[in-house]
Scaffold this motif. Structure first.
Motif, PDB file in Angstrom:
ATOM      1  N   PRO A 158      31.779  26.309  40.629  1.00  0.00           N
ATOM      2  CA  PRO A 158      30.472  25.656  40.794  1.00  0.00           C
ATOM      3  C   PRO A 158      29.583  26.430  41.747  1.00  0.00           C
ATOM      4  N   GLU A 159      28.333  26.585  41.375  1.00  0.00           N
ATOM      5  CA  GLU A 159      27.390  27.332  42.209  1.00  0.00           C
ATOM      6  C   GLU A 159      27.159  26.620  43.538  1.00  0.00           C
ATOM      7  N   GLU A 160      27.217  27.365  44.609  1.00  0.00           N
ATOM      8  CA  GLU A 160      26.961  26.842  45.943  1.00  0.00           C
ATOM      9  C   GLU A 160      25.700  27.511  46.477  1.00  0.00           C
ATOM     10  N   LYS A 161      24.700  26.715  46.834  1.00  0.00           N
ATOM     11  CA  LYS A 161      23.450  27.276  47.332  1.00  0.00           C
ATOM     12  C   LYS A 161      23.640  27.903  48.711  1.00  0.00           C
ATOM     13  N   ASP A 162      22.796  28.879  48.994  1.00  0.00           N
ATOM     14  CA  ASP A 162      22.775  29.539  50.305  1.00  0.00           C
ATOM     15  C   ASP A 162      24.140  30.096  50.684  1.00  0.00           C
ATOM     16  N   THR A 163      24.815  30.701  49.705  1.00  0.00           N
ATOM     17  CA  THR A 163      26.146  31.261  49.936  1.00  0.00           C
ATOM     18  C   THR A 163      26.186  32.702  49.435  1.00  0.00           C
ATOM     19  N   ILE A 164      26.754  33.581  50.251  1.00  0.00           N
ATOM     20  CA  ILE A 164      26.908  34.986  49.904  1.00  0.00           C
ATOM     21  C   ILE A 164      28.380  35.256  49.627  1.00  0.00           C
ATOM     22  N   TYR A 165      28.653  36.056  48.589  1.00  0.00           N
ATOM     23  CA  TYR A 165      30.037  36.321  48.200  1.00  0.00           C
ATOM     24  C   TYR A 165      30.375  37.803  48.376  1.00  0.00           C
ATOM     25  N   ASP A 166      31.558  38.055  48.916  1.00  0.00           N
ATOM     26  CA  ASP A 166      32.129  39.392  48.975  1.00  0.00           C
ATOM     27  C   ASP A 166      33.426  39.375  48.179  1.00  0.00           C
ATOM     28  N   THR A 167      33.575  40.323  47.256  1.00  0.00           N
ATOM     29  CA  THR A 167      34.758  40.342  46.404  1.00  0.00           C
ATOM     30  C   THR A 167      35.545  41.625  46.640  1.00  0.00           C
ATOM     31  N   SER A 168      36.848  41.540  46.422  1.00  0.00           N
ATOM     32  CA  SER A 168      37.688  42.728  46.534  1.00  0.00           C
ATOM     33  C   SER A 168      38.826  42.626  45.536  1.00  0.00           C
ATOM     34  N   LEU A 169      39.307  43.785  45.097  1.00  0.00           N
ATOM     35  CA  LEU A 169      40.420  43.841  44.149  1.00  0.00           C
ATOM     36  C   LEU A 169      41.317  45.018  44.501  1.00  0.00           C
ATOM     37  N   THR A 170      42.603  44.768  44.548  1.00  0.00           N
ATOM     38  CA  THR A 170      43.582  45.825  44.780  1.00  0.00           C
ATOM     39  C   THR A 170      44.756  45.631  43.829  1.00  0.00           C
ATOM     40  N   PHE A 171      45.488  46.700  43.574  1.00  0.00           N
ATOM     41  CA  PHE A 171      46.710  46.605  42.789  1.00  0.00           C
ATOM     42  C   PHE A 171      47.604  47.776  43.151  1.00  0.00           C
ATOM     43  N   THR A 172      48.872  47.658  42.818  1.00  0.00           N
ATOM     44  CA  THR A 172      49.832  48.721  43.099  1.00  0.00           C
ATOM     45  C   THR A 172      50.106  49.489  41.817  1.00  0.00           C
ATOM     46  N   PRO A 173      49.638  50.723  41.728  1.00  0.00           N
ATOM     47  CA  PRO A 173      49.838  51.484  40.490  1.00  0.00           C
ATOM     48  C   PRO A 173      51.299  51.889  40.305  1.00  0.00           C
ATOM     49  N   ILE A 174      51.691  52.052  39.057  1.00  0.00           N
ATOM     50  CA  ILE A 174      53.030  52.551  38.733  1.00  0.00           C
ATOM     51  C   ILE A 174      53.013  54.071  38.857  1.00  0.00           C
ATOM     52  N   GLU A 175      53.998  54.617  39.502  1.00  0.00           N
ATOM     53  CA  GLU A 175      54.045  56.053  39.762  1.00  0.00           C
ATOM     54  C   GLU A 175      53.982  56.850  38.465  1.00  0.00           C
TER      55      GLU A 175
END
Length: 568
Positions: free
Chosen positions: A321-338
């Motif tokens: 649900p949209e929240e007014k007056d809110t700023i979002y920071d997103t991040s994504l990480t994963f462990t790659p297979i060698e």
């Protein structure tokens, strides 16, 4: 509370271009006559806020609310609701009169309107509190104790406790007040470690005008152990609890006694039943049976957003649900297979539409676990964190293409199996249902994993991959001409894309064949796109003899076959 001049929340002006409103007018002439417009503006004051609404000004793209030459708020024209522009002014002082003026903007033009609106916020102290203060035992020592309770700004309190173990009976009282919302702590001394005590606390907005009910806190007998449980809580909901009697049951309770969690010494709060983006304060209690033996300090947390998920092999879409007056920071990480190559993940900016915020993460690899977090930051600087590990589905399964041409090329069916290690995400084998099945489930991808530099005789069948190459030649070669020798040339594996090139010798020529297996999601269905064609200098001779897809829409697609997954 804001003292003196109100410090308003100044938002970035947002253009309304591309947004349709029922009465959208952009005429500069209409804007010039804005002073003659009947705003019919109204105020709906509350204790610390006020909802302002008024009729829109033709041609205006934004407005400012002003008071004493101070800009209180900026109102973009998108705040359009039920035929009127509506805005909630927050962080106001209670029981205070405000006079506001309105200015309208159109492009670089400004129009100060000859009108004003006066309102007064409600007095938060009009009614005495009908609820007791939130109070709890902070610490019980051998001859003293500490009791804490929550008070709102401007509140008064009265506390008393009775010692029935002395003669004459001793009654101790303490009164005070606070200028800002805070936790008040009372230290009680001179206690007998073998006796139990009880303290009562009243609160009110005016001195000697108390609420209807007092809080009651029991101070237990001292059992030789410090009565304070140590409680730490991080913004992602993970916590640790120490210094409690072994064997006791531990609960986490919010200060308003609405949410209870049975927990161990460490874990993570479940936010499923908690309201989103809400500031909550929790403390821990230690119980021996039905008796509370110890309390912890309180920890505050801003609950995260409530997220729904739509997951495919190569894309994750998150909704909330949209929240007014809110700023979002997103991040994504994963462990790659060698040894495995991965495409660059695309994390789009958070978008909002029709009351829903959305985060689209694409260019993912199937059968891979991604750690995703979304930090929501509100205007007061508070931060909440939603985090989760999401694993994309696998492309494993049975895939089939049917040409409708009788013979070995009528049905092309393979089984796809995932690999947990190495550079190849999958291996592809022929099934018994393939029209060219010869009794062996040949592995056609990867065809060769070993490093081979010299040419291999076409008639050599000493290795499984040699037999698979011969089977593949018979499957797609429509001529009676066969190569005399062959060798793997190069390969490219990125994510769910596997490409290999093989050089064959025939009639004294070197012929290069490119084979591609690429997994995709089309119309919510998993497909395997297979391509097999000649490339390079002598490609025309290769392609003359290759089977062409009779279902191809164009000439460019005649060497491409789409295999659909069955049963999934």
């Amino acid at each position: 509370m804001i003292k003196g001049i109100l410090i308003a929340l100044i938002c970035t002006l947002i253009s309304c271009s591309g947004v349709e409103y029922p009465e959208k007018l952009t005429s500069n002439i209409a804007f010039e006559n804005a002073s003659n417009i009947d705003l019919n503006w109204k105020a709906e004051p509350n204790y610390n806020s006020c909802i302002i609404s008024f009729n829109p000004i033709p041609g205006a793209t934004s407005y400012t609310l002003n008071s004493e030459n101070i800009v209180l708020d900026v109102i973009p024209s998108r705040d359009y609701k039920d035929g009127r522009l509506t805005r909630e002014m927050k962080s106001l002082e209670s029981n205070k009169e405000y006079t506001v003026f309105l200015s309208a903007f159109s492009g670089g033009d400004k129009k100060d309107l000859d009108t004003k609106l006066t309102f007064k916020t409600k007095d938060i102290r009009e009614n005495p509190p009908k609820y007791p203060p939130v109070a709890y035992l902070e610490k019980r020592n051998s001859n003293s104790a500490e009791v804490s309770f929550i008070l709102e700004a401007g509140m008064h309190y009265k506390a008393w406790w009775v010692d029935k173990n002395v003669t004459p009976i001793k009654v101790t009282t303490k009164e005070g007040s606070v200028s800002e919302t805070k936790t008040e702590t009372i230290q009680i001394t001179g206690l007998n470690p073998n006796y139990e005590y009880e303290i009562h606390i009243l609160h009110g907005y005016k001195e000697n005008e108390w609420g209807e009910e007092s809080a009651k806190v029991t101070i237990p007998k001292f059992d030789g152990v410090d009565a304070s449980v140590n409680f730490t809580l991080k913004e992602d909901g993970s916590f640790t609890i120490t210094n409690y009697s072994e064997g006791n049951q531990i609960y986490l309770i919010d200060k308003n006694l609405e949410y209870f969690f049975t927990v161990g010494s460490e874990g993570k709060l479940s936010f499923d039943k908690l309201p989103p983006l809400t500031r909550l304060e929790f403390y821990a209690i230690s119980l021996n049976g039905d008796t509370v033996t110890a309390y912890s300090n309180r920890q505050s947390i801003l609950t995260p957003i409530k997220v729904e998920e739509k997951i495919s092999q190569n894309e994750i879409v998150l909704f909330w649900p949209e929240e007014k007056d809110t700023i979002y920071d997103t991040s994504l990480t994963f462990t790659p297979i060698e040894g495995r190559n991965y495409p660059s993940v695309v994390v789009n900016d958070v978008s909002s539409s029709d009351g829903v915020s959305k985060l689209v993460i694409s260019n993912l690899v199937s059968n891979t676990s991604y750690d995703i977090s979304i930090k929501a930051k509100t205007l007061d600087g508070s931060v909440s964190t939603w985090s989760k590990t999401i694993k994309t589905p696998s492309y494993e399964g049975i895939y089939r293409y049917t040409s409708g041409v009788p013979g070995v090329r009528d049905i092309f069916e393979v089984e796809v199996k995932s690999r947990a290690s190495g550079k190849y995400p999958y291996e592809i084998l022929i099934t018994e249902n393939d029209s060219g099945y010869d009794g062996t489930n040949h592995r056609i991808a990867p065809l060769v994993e070993d490093e081979i530099s010299s040419f291999i005789s076409f008639n050599d069948t000493s290795q499984d991959y040699m037999k698979a190459y011969i089977w593949n030649n018979k499957k797609w070669n429509t001529t009676t001409l066969s190569p005399t020798s062959w060798k793997p040339d190069s390969e490219k594996i990125i994510g769910d894309y596997m490409e290999s090139q093989v050089i064959s010798k025939a009639n004294g020529m070197s012929l290069t064949t490119q084979t591609i297996f690429e997994f995709k999601v089309v119309d919510n269905n998993s497909v395997l796109v297979f391509s097999n064609k000649g490339i390079g200098k002598n490609s025309v001779f290769v392609n003359l003899g290759l089977f062409k897809n009779p279902l191809a829409i164009s000439k460019d697609d005649q060497y491409i076959y789409v295999l659909e997954r069955r049963g999934k």
